[in-house]
Design an enzyme around this catalytic site. Structure first.
Site, PDB file in Angstrom:
ATOM      1  N   HIS A 218       0.835  -1.205   0.000  1.00  0.00           N
ATOM      2  CA  HIS A 218       0.000   0.000   0.000  1.00  0.00           C
ATOM      3  C   HIS A 218       0.866   1.251   0.000  1.00  0.00           C
ATOM      4  CE1 HIS A 218      -4.214  -1.391   0.755  1.00  0.00           C
ATOM      5  NE2 HIS A 218      -3.579  -2.504   1.114  1.00  0.00           N
TER       6      HIS A 218
ATOM      7  N   GLU B 266       3.262  -0.380   4.126  1.00  0.00           N
ATOM      8  CA  GLU B 266       2.946   1.012   3.790  1.00  0.00           C
ATOM      9  C   GLU B 266       4.199   1.734   3.329  1.00  0.00           C
ATOM     10  OE1 GLU B 266       0.011   2.118   3.806  1.00  0.00           O
ATOM     11  OE2 GLU B 266      -1.180   0.904   5.173  1.00  0.00           O
TER      12      GLU B 266
END
Length: 1133
Positions: A880, A965
């Site tokens: 992500h 992330e």
């Protein structure tokens, strides 16, 4: 005691006094002193002074004043001393402290406190300034109560405050009374917290008055407090408006299966945007990969132990899992081709191994990585340990003979599967694959001749529809493209792009995607935020309201009404966004070099405005252009903390510098005056919009440039990249299967990759070793706007199929199942978060729909199948991007850490947990420069229970289930501290993740002697890996917070904000001290010490003793209503 309160340890002593009932004692002592006939003024002043200092530290002081009915006493003392300014000042100090409690302030307002204060506050005068200031500050405290604010508006006090402010502003030419001027502004700020106050402020021409006064103050640094407060009022009172678009929903719509046609949201009535009382309470909805702007609340943590430890049942019939057996051919492959290879093929393969290659993968040391980062060459060719160098030769440099060699040894099954989608696309709809055109290049003929050494007017001038008249320019470009960009081929890209199915049915290619991107040879530091940028942006917006004649207001690009736009107008930029992943809905020219831009919402949605990607042309050289993207939604952004957008210049690319660069200055992100309607917000409170403002000076005149939120990575780019990787691998060593997981809603194939090492032979032991390898399941790009996830995935894929010895060892350890793009439709159509169904796919993992969420449904089905055959993945990771934090980090799942964080008692005898979920993050913290362990979190939240990470952990039993992330911005720690991450650093993170998986395997799983021996030659696990990051600063050991620190210049526009500083009464201490020092100087000059004597006399016995005696039962005291004492007149209700 008053003097002692000024020494060191004041707060500690006063809090001790409060804990022993000191506030009540002082209030009763005040009543006693006021009852004395005649009253002792010195004693009263000393008591009032102490009450002001003690009361501001007593959180319950207002309640105590009300309980003892002291409000009338304080007002009565103030009224009696209207002619005695020194005593009145002390009364006003206490009144201000009492009013800091909203309930007490409301009572004071009912009893006439504001009328009293307006008798004290006078126009500009040099007399009794301290008293006027105390009255203004007390009034500001009273006006925090909305009932007092309404009363003030109804009695005309708002207009009076405006006149007073204007008078003090005009006459205070020496700027000696800044506190008074700002105090009046704070009063106005509180009154305008209510709708009636804002309307009255506008009717009284308050916007013009404050805007004019602010212009006078901008050149004086010491007037910044006045400018900031005035700017807050101007921003808040700016009339709310709808966005200048016909609908709040996306311009595009898509008919969903079983739901018929999807209608676009209706027109929004204008009156729905009028202010409706208090400002809305905002909540930034985000997901597992993008935390809320505020810290995660503990109440969101899942504390039900049974739910945390349970494993839900299948969400589909078990018989359905049989279909996923075809997606795991590696479990049943017999590898007959290992015996059928001809001698000629073997010799060809042996020859390819002798091709020149770059140095093998290595673990960078501190020195080597610093050199890589700071001493990159300025040449255009790839330098340093680029991911592309892991291969023997780049695809573009192959000769025809070499291509034939690889084609001969390529497995036919692989090629058939890889090209199946292209063939089917061409066969299904030949009418659609009519050939995509490039947008026209810069029009300057001299430049064109210099670049291509030809006069091709037909190639330069576009047709009326914007299409090129001939293919000459395409041929010229392909000749000029010499294959200098690793793993990119324009021909491959065009062939894949022609098969893409989009809602707008794209006719054009964006030049950066066609030509390719080469990482720049230098790192870009985070942008240093200049003080005053945000304020200046807001004031420029206010200028539009105050001086509307300066606004052009010309629409130059509009998807909704193309006929209403004015492209090609003189002195006007041209915009375009209808290409793959493009997003720009409307462009309005505000001033000559300023444009308002509006992003398109996600398809079948009315929100998720963040991703933008568009073309701009016809710019002038050495001109600063300002762009305002006016419909952003997040509460905060990394654009406030050093992040820049990216730009791609066509002229730069054709001159040998094809790269996306971080650009922009004077960047600011702030709330604007646009609002969505209540219907668009789901019937709840209206949604606020935010402006991303930035300025750009373009590098060339009449260039064609592309601007984007982050480095674009399209679906066609990914598919062509897979084609190149497949052809570029060594089929003798790399097992590669590219299959189609499913078709998306839009009809685009979602690829599924299987990568591992080919077995050494067809012997039983080698095949058993092959079949028994543990699985690693990787996914990316479930959110289309998170293009950084695709760049990390690109680095992972290139490393996995490379000839690097560590990659070869890693392939022997794992079977990789990879879905490189989980939301192709969203990426293609320029969405930020959703698929064509309008749903956030990372919220559908609990009960995905096979019709509406096919990629999630079949991804979960494949995981179910692996679990059913006893092959649940060892590691699951969903790539992500994160828009509100820096660095790269992981989210994982832990029962114990969740319960501990929630404050629950954990019975370790009942709840046992393998802490192996922390091993991989710790490894990455050592080997990946951009990764920070302290940013990781392993909490399970209720709001994240439907995300991939939690479902894979809970339903599939994957201990090491993560969301990785990657920041859009840069790093706050380690080697890249202070730098924005580029594509090279993101790809490097994908490489390092692979290295981390190998080390995880070596440390956590049993390995064969052969693997351990090979690893020993490549890695020194005990020394080299441990010492990789000794260069990291010791600050890494401190825990990071989820949120950024406040901006250097933070302007809060919420109406209930107390961020302007009047809530902090520390200034009151200074004011009291100044007054006391002045009084002491006067009394000492006269040889009088009555003040000090009275203070000691009155307060004797009030300070609690550590050894209380029966003869002095001072505390606790009875709660006697102070207003009932004789000698005090009650204030009229």
């Amino acid at each position: 005691m008053v003097k002692a309160a000024n020494g060191s340890g004041t707060d500690r002593r006063i809090h001790y006094l409060i804990s022993k009932g000191g506030s009540e004692a002082l209030l009763q002592a005040l009543a006693t002193a006021a009852r004395a006939q005649p009253p002792e003024e010195d004693t009263l002043r000393a008591l009032l002074c102490l009450l002001a200092r003690v009361g501001r530290r007593d959180r319950k002081f207002g309640l105590k004043v009300q309980r003892l009915e002291a409000t009338d006493l304080i007002l009565s003392l103030a009224r009696k001393n209207l002619g005695h300014h020194l005593n009145l000042t002390h009364c006003l100090w206490v009144l201000r402290v009492c009013a800091s409690s909203v309930t007490a302030g409301t009572t004071l307002g009912i009893n006439g406190a504001m009328e009293l204060l307006f008798k004290v506050i006078t126009p500009y005068s040099k007399r009794h300034v301290r008293t006027v200031r105390a009255a203004i500050e007390a009034l500001a405290a009273l006006l925090k109560s909305k009932s007092n604010s309404r009363r003030a508006v109804n009695r005309g006090y708002l207009c009076g405050l405006l006149k007073l402010y204007q008078d003090w502003h005009d006459n205070d030419v020496s700027n000696n009374y800044i506190h008074i001027r700002r105090g009046l502004l704070i009063c106005l700020k509180h009154i305008t917290n209510i709708q009636l106050g804002r309307e009255t402020f506008l009717d009284a021409r308050g916007m013009e008055i404050l805007f004019t006064s602010v212009q006078d103050c901008l050149s004086f640094k010491n007037l910044d407090p006045i400018v900031t407060t005035a700017t807050q009022i101007l921003r808040k009172c700016y009339p709310k408006e709808p966005l200048p678009v016909p609908t709040v929903g996306s311009f595009y719509s898509f008919s969903l299966p079983g739901k018929g046609s999807t209608e676009r949201p209706c027109m929004v009535p204008e009156d729905d945007y009028e202010s409706d009382g208090e400002e809305e309470v905002e909540k930034d909805l985000d997901d597992d990969d993008d935390d809320d702007a505020t810290k995660e609340e503990d109440y969101d943590l899942e504390t039900d132990v049974n739910k945390l430890m349970s494993r839900p049942l299948l969400d589909r019939p078990e018989m359905e899992l049989k279909q996923y057996e075809a997606m795991c051919p590696e479990l049943s492959h017999n590898f007959q081709e290992l015996e059928s290879e001809s001698e000629e093929e073997k010799s060809l393969e042996d020859n390819t191994e002798n091709l020149p290659s770059t140095p093998s993968y290595f673990i960078p040391s501190t020195t080597s990585m610093k050199l890589q980062n700071t001493q990159r060459t300025q040449s255009v060719t790839v330098t340093g340990p680029d991911p592309g160098e892991d291969f023997n030769v780049p695809m573009q440099s192959w000769t025809k003979k070499e291509k034939c060699r690889w084609a001969q040894v390529a497995e036919k099954r692989d090629r058939a599967e890889a090209l199946q989608d292209v063939d089917s696309c061409e066969g299904e709809d030949m009418a659609r694959t009519h050939g995509l055109a490039l947008r026209s290049l810069p029009k300057e003929a001299a430049w064109y001749k210099q670049i291509f050494n030809t006069e091709c007017e037909t190639s330069i001038n576009p047709s009326p529809e914007g299409r090129l008249k001939s293919s000459d320019i395409m041929r010229s470009l392909l000749k000029k493209h010499q294959g200098t960009i690793p793993f990119h081929n324009p021909c491959f890209y065009v062939s894949r792009a022609e098969c893409v199915k989009s809602i707008p049915d794209y006719k054009f290619l964006a030049f950066p995607d066609f030509w390719g991107h080469q990482p720049p040879p230098y790192g870009k530091p985070m942008l240093e935020r200049k003080c005053g940028v945000q304020r200046d942006r807001v004031l420029d917006d206010v200028r539009r309201f105050v001086q509307p004649s300066d606004v052009i207001g010309r629409t130059v690009f509009d998807l909704d009404e193309p006929s209403h736009s004015s492209p090609g107008a003189p002195d006007c930029l041209m915009f375009f966004s209808t290409f793959e992943s493009g997003n720009l809905r409307k462009a309005i020219q505000v001033r000559e070099f300023e444009y308002d831009l509006i992003m398109n919402a996600d398809v079948n949605s009315d929100q998720h405005h963040q991703w933008f990607y568009f073309e701009v042309r016809d710019m002038k050289l050495a001109v600063s252009y300002r762009f305002n993207i006016i419909n952003c939604e997040k509460l905060n952004s990394q654009f406030n903390y050093g992040m820049q957008l990216v730009m791609y210049s066509v002229k730069e690319a054709l001159q040998g510098r094809p790269c996306w660069l971080r650009v922009g200055y004077d960047i600011s992100y702030y709330k604007n005056h646009y609002r969505s309607c209540a219907a668009a917000a789901g019937g709840t409170r209206r949604r606020s919009y935010y402006t991303l403002a930035f300025s750009i000076t373009f590098p060339h005149n009449d260039d064609v440039c592309y601007l984007a939120y982050h480095y674009p990575y399209t679906y066609s780019t990914m598919m062509s990249h897979l084609d190149i990787l497949e052809q570029n691998r060594n089929p003798k060593k790399v097992y590669w299967r590219q299959q189609t997981l499913c078709q998306t809603l839009g009809g685009n194939p979602c690829p599924l990759l299987t990568i591992t090492a080919m077995p050494e032979s067809k012997k039983r032991d080698d095949l058993e070793e092959f079949y028994s390898r543990p699985y690693v399941f990787l996914m990316a790009r479930v959110h289309p706007g998170e293009s950084n996830a695709s760049w990390v995935m690109k680095g992972t894929l290139e490393f996995l199929v490379s000839s690097d010895p560590i990659a070869d060892l890693l392939r022997k350890c794992f079977i990789f199942k990879i879905i490189p793009m989980l939301n192709p439709d969203g990426v293609i159509n320029g969405n930020h978060r959703c698929s064509l169904s309008g749903d956030d796919l990372n919220r559908q993992w609990l009960t995905p729909s096979s019709e509406l969420h096919p990629t999630i449904y079949h991804s979960k089905g494949l995981l179910y199948y692996l679990r059913s055959v006893g092959r649940a993945p060892l590691v699951f990771c969903d790539y992500h991007g994160h828009s509100q934090k820096k660095n790269v980090f992981l989210y994982g799942c832990s029962i114990k850490e969740t319960l501990w964080q929630a404050g629950c008692v954990v019975d370790t005898s009942v709840i046992t947990e393998d802490v192996g979920y922390r091993t991989l993050p710790k490894i990455l913290d050592k080997v990946a420069p951009a990764f920070v362990m302290n940013s990781c979190s392993f909490l399970v939240e209720k709001s994240r229970e439907s995300t991939a990470r939690v479902v894979a952990w809970q339903e599939m039993g994957v201990l090491r289930s993560y969301t990785m992330e990657s920041t859009y911005c840069g790093c706050s720690h380690g080697l890249y501290k202070g730098l924005q991450l580029g594509t090279q650093e993101l790809e490097e993170m994908g490489n390092k993740f692979c290295l981390g998986l190998l080390i995880l395997h070596l440390k956590s799983l049993p390995c064969s002697k052969q693997v351990m021996a090979q690893a020993a030659l490549l890695l020194d696990l005990e020394e080299e890996i441990t010492d990789l990051r000794t260069h990291r600063s010791s600050s890494n050991s401190s825990l990071e917070t989820d949120d950024e620190p406040p901006c250097a210049e933070e302007i809060d526009y919420n109406t209930d904000s107390c961020s302007d500083g009047e809530g902090d009464l520390s200034e009151l201490d200074k004011e009291i001290q100044e007054c006391l020092s002045q009084l002491e100087g006067e009394t000492e000059g006269e040889g009088v010490t009555t003040g000090r004597t009275c203070s000691s006399k009155v307060l004797r016995g009030l300070c609690p003793s550590t050894q209380p005696s029966d003869s002095n039962p001072a505390l606790p005291l009875r709660s006697v209503p102070l207003g009932m004492y004789s000698g005090f007149e009650s204030s009229p209700a």
